[in-house]
Motif scaffolding. Structure first.
Motif, mmCIF file in Angstrom:
data_model
loop_
_atom_site.group_PDB
_atom_site.id
_atom_site.type_symbol
_atom_site.label_atom_id
_atom_site.label_comp_id
_atom_site.label_asym_id
_atom_site.label_seq_id
_atom_site.Cartn_x
_atom_site.Cartn_y
_atom_site.Cartn_z
ATOM 1 N N SER A 193 -43.493 61.350 7.490
ATOM 2 C CA SER A 193 -43.527 60.330 8.544
ATOM 3 C C SER A 193 -43.237 60.890 9.921
ATOM 4 C CB SER A 193 -42.514 59.222 8.222
ATOM 5 O OG SER A 193 -42.826 58.606 6.991
ATOM 6 N N GLY A 194 -42.939 62.174 10.004
ATOM 7 C CA GLY A 194 -42.675 62.785 11.301
ATOM 8 C C GLY A 194 -41.254 63.320 11.402
ATOM 9 N N PRO A 195 -41.023 64.265 12.309
ATOM 10 C CA PRO A 195 -39.699 64.884 12.428
ATOM 11 C C PRO A 195 -38.602 63.919 12.857
ATOM 12 C CG PRO A 195 -41.146 65.605 14.207
ATOM 13 C CD PRO A 195 -41.996 64.859 13.241
ATOM 14 N N ARG A 196 -38.942 62.939 13.700
ATOM 15 C CA ARG A 196 -37.911 61.996 14.155
ATOM 16 C C ARG A 196 -37.416 61.120 13.000
ATOM 17 N NH1 ARG A 196 -39.139 58.452 19.390
ATOM 18 N NH2 ARG A 196 -39.146 60.578 20.218
ATOM 19 N N VAL A 197 -38.349 60.623 12.189
ATOM 20 C CA VAL A 197 -37.967 59.797 11.038
ATOM 21 C C VAL A 197 -37.226 60.635 10.006
ATOM 22 C CG1 VAL A 197 -38.853 58.332 9.184
ATOM 23 C CG2 VAL A 197 -39.929 58.271 11.435
ATOM 24 N N ALA A 198 -37.684 61.871 9.813
ATOM 25 C CA ALA A 198 -37.014 62.754 8.859
ATOM 26 C C ALA A 198 -35.587 63.062 9.307
ATOM 27 C CB ALA A 198 -37.806 64.045 8.696
ATOM 28 N N ALA A 199 -35.400 63.312 10.603
ATOM 29 C CA ALA A 199 -34.055 63.580 11.114
ATOM 30 C C ALA A 199 -33.156 62.358 10.973
ATOM 31 C CB ALA A 199 -34.142 64.006 12.578
ATOM 32 N N LEU A 200 -33.713 61.176 11.224
ATOM 33 C CA LEU A 200 -32.931 59.951 11.073
ATOM 34 C C LEU A 200 -32.530 59.741 9.612
ATOM 35 C CD1 LEU A 200 -31.767 57.334 12.209
ATOM 36 C CD2 LEU A 200 -34.023 56.269 11.882
ATOM 37 N N ALA A 201 -33.456 60.001 8.686
ATOM 38 C CA ALA A 201 -33.139 59.858 7.265
ATOM 39 C C ALA A 201 -32.076 60.858 6.840
ATOM 40 C CB ALA A 201 -34.403 60.037 6.430
ATOM 41 N N GLY A 202 -32.169 62.092 7.344
ATOM 42 C CA GLY A 202 -31.145 63.080 7.050
ATOM 43 C C GLY A 202 -29.782 62.685 7.595
ATOM 44 N N ALA A 203 -29.783 62.120 8.800
ATOM 45 C CA ALA A 203 -28.520 61.659 9.395
ATOM 46 C C ALA A 203 -27.913 60.516 8.592
ATOM 47 C CB ALA A 203 -28.751 61.227 10.838
ATOM 48 N N LEU A 204 -28.765 59.607 8.111
ATOM 49 C CA LEU A 204 -28.260 58.512 7.273
ATOM 50 C C LEU A 204 -27.677 59.045 5.964
ATOM 51 C CD1 LEU A 204 -31.034 55.792 7.764
ATOM 52 C CD2 LEU A 204 -28.677 55.744 8.614
ATOM 53 N N GLY A 205 -28.333 60.056 5.388
ATOM 54 C CA GLY A 205 -27.792 60.666 4.178
ATOM 55 C C GLY A 205 -26.450 61.315 4.423
ATOM 56 N N PHE A 206 -26.340 62.038 5.532
ATOM 57 C CA PHE A 206 -25.068 62.670 5.881
ATOM 58 C C PHE A 206 -23.990 61.624 6.119
ATOM 59 C CE2 PHE A 206 -21.981 64.356 8.881
ATOM 60 C CZ PHE A 206 -21.653 65.572 8.291
ATOM 61 N N GLY A 207 -24.347 60.547 6.819
ATOM 62 C CA GLY A 207 -23.385 59.479 7.075
ATOM 63 C C GLY A 207 -22.895 58.820 5.793
ATOM 64 N N SER A 208 -23.803 58.628 4.832
ATOM 65 C CA SER A 208 -23.411 58.015 3.561
ATOM 66 C C SER A 208 -22.392 58.879 2.829
ATOM 67 C CB SER A 208 -24.646 57.807 2.681
ATOM 68 O OG SER A 208 -25.583 56.963 3.316
ATOM 69 N N VAL A 209 -22.653 60.189 2.802
ATOM 70 C CA VAL A 209 -21.716 61.099 2.136
ATOM 71 C C VAL A 209 -20.387 61.142 2.881
ATOM 72 C CG1 VAL A 209 -21.322 63.486 1.445
ATOM 73 C CG2 VAL A 209 -23.573 62.472 1.165
ATOM 74 N N ALA A 210 -20.433 61.156 4.223
ATOM 75 C CA ALA A 210 -19.203 61.221 5.011
ATOM 76 C C ALA A 210 -18.339 59.979 4.807
ATOM 77 C CB ALA A 210 -19.552 61.389 6.490
ATOM 78 N N VAL A 211 -18.973 58.809 4.805
ATOM 79 C CA VAL A 211 -18.218 57.566 4.595
ATOM 80 C C VAL A 211 -17.605 57.538 3.197
ATOM 81 C CG1 VAL A 211 -18.466 55.058 4.336
ATOM 82 C CG2 VAL A 211 -19.500 56.218 6.294
ATOM 83 N N THR A 212 -18.387 57.948 2.203
ATOM 84 C CA THR A 212 -17.868 57.978 0.831
ATOM 85 C C THR A 212 -16.710 58.959 0.702
ATOM 86 O OG1 THR A 212 -20.107 57.512 0.040
ATOM 87 C CG2 THR A 212 -18.513 58.262 -1.579
ATOM 88 N N TYR A 213 -16.863 60.137 1.305
ATOM 89 C CA TYR A 213 -15.805 61.145 1.249
ATOM 90 C C TYR A 213 -14.527 60.645 1.918
ATOM 91 C CZ TYR A 213 -13.412 65.606 1.865
ATOM 92 O OH TYR A 213 -12.486 66.623 1.845
ATOM 93 N N ALA A 214 -14.670 60.006 3.073
ATOM 94 C CA ALA A 214 -13.500 59.480 3.782
ATOM 95 C C ALA A 214 -12.809 58.384 2.976
ATOM 96 C CB ALA A 214 -13.923 58.947 5.147
ATOM 97 N N ALA A 215 -13.603 57.492 2.361
ATOM 98 C CA ALA A 215 -13.022 56.414 1.559
ATOM 99 C C ALA A 215 -12.277 56.970 0.352
ATOM 100 C CB ALA A 215 -14.120 55.447 1.120
ATOM 101 N N TYR A 216 -12.861 57.958 -0.315
ATOM 102 C CA TYR A 216 -12.204 58.565 -1.476
ATOM 103 C C TYR A 216 -10.915 59.273 -1.067
ATOM 104 C CZ TYR A 216 -15.878 57.730 -4.932
ATOM 105 O OH TYR A 216 -16.736 57.146 -5.822
ATOM 106 N N THR A 217 -10.941 59.925 0.098
ATOM 107 C CA THR A 217 -9.749 60.626 0.567
ATOM 108 C C THR A 217 -8.621 59.648 0.869
ATOM 109 O OG1 THR A 217 -11.150 62.359 1.540
ATOM 110 C CG2 THR A 217 -8.866 62.222 2.297
ATOM 111 N N VAL A 218 -8.953 58.533 1.510
ATOM 112 C CA VAL A 218 -7.935 57.527 1.830
ATOM 113 C C VAL A 218 -7.368 56.898 0.560
ATOM 114 C CG1 VAL A 218 -7.585 55.260 2.902
ATOM 115 C CG2 VAL A 218 -8.874 57.027 4.112
ATOM 116 N N LEU A 219 -8.233 56.631 -0.409
ATOM 117 C CA LEU A 219 -7.795 55.995 -1.649
ATOM 118 C C LEU A 219 -7.169 56.976 -2.640
ATOM 119 C CD1 LEU A 219 -10.850 53.609 -2.282
ATOM 120 C CD2 LEU A 219 -8.588 53.004 -1.379
#
Length: 202
Positions: free
Chosen positions: A164-190
């Motif tokens: 779909s293009g580099p901009r969409v690919a970068a956005l999808a990669g950023a969303l993937g990174f954000g999902s992992v970061a949020v999950t990691y932070a939640a697990y660390t707090v809990l």
């Protein structure tokens, strides 16, 4: 029980076991003790990091497909009831089946492909010990478990949406990174060990 002539009882008890070891071949009993022989039994290889890439990929893909099909099907039922052109039961049922099949299969296939890509990239990062290469383990050993899942999520999103293009690919990669970061932070707090659920980056 035997009786002696003076009236005292003499109980010899059970016979003692035979402790002679002349018939035991140590190389077939305990190769772990360092005794190696021709008849050494075969043992399965043990992966210290857990399941292999292929096993993890199939487990993640199967679970993702089931979850995607289930939630997509439920959403399709709702959409089918809203979009039905008639209140007749047969028409309403047909609309529900069409929408649930469409959304369920689409969501299941999408999540299944994401799971396959994620598992392959995460396994690749584990194989080449990416956290050691980047030096994250020396800086923060606790954050070392974050590197491979983050790499897998970023690359899976970028690969899936790459056409779909580099901009969409970068956005999808950023969303993937954000999902992992949020999950990691939640697990660390809990106080939950990260990755203990055994499914994707959970």
């Amino acid at each position: 029980m035997n009786s002696t002539g003076n009236g005292e009882e003499n109980d010899t008890g059970a016979p003692l076991p035979d402790f002679r070891t002349s018939g035991i071949q140590l190389h077939t009993v305990a190769p772990a003790l360092g005794v190696i022989g021709k008849n050494t039994p075969d043992y399965l290889d043990y992966d210290t990091k857990g399941r292999g890439i292929i096993v993890t990929m199939f487990a993640n893909a199967g679970m993702s497909y089931v979850l995607g099909t289930t939630f997509g099907g439920v959403y399709g039922v709702r959409q089918g009831l809203v979009a039905t052109p008639s209140n007749r039961f047969r028409v309403k049922l047909n609309s529900v089946l069409n929408h649930s099949g469409r959304y369920g299969s689409r969501a299941g296939n999408t999540l299944g492909v994401f799971a396959v890509l994620y598992s392959l990239y995460e396994g690749l990062a584990d194989h080449y010990d990416l956290e050691e290469t980047l030096g994250v383990r020396d800086i923060s050993p606790a954050a070392a478990s974050f590197v491979s899942p983050a790499f897998g999520a970023v690359m899976a999103g970028a690969t899936y949406y790459g056409p779909s293009g580099p901009r969409v690919a970068a956005l999808a990669g950023a969303l993937g990174f954000g999902s992992v970061a949020v999950t990691y932070a939640a697990y660390t707090v809990l106080g939950i060990p990260y990755g203990s659920r055994g499914y994707l980056f959970l």
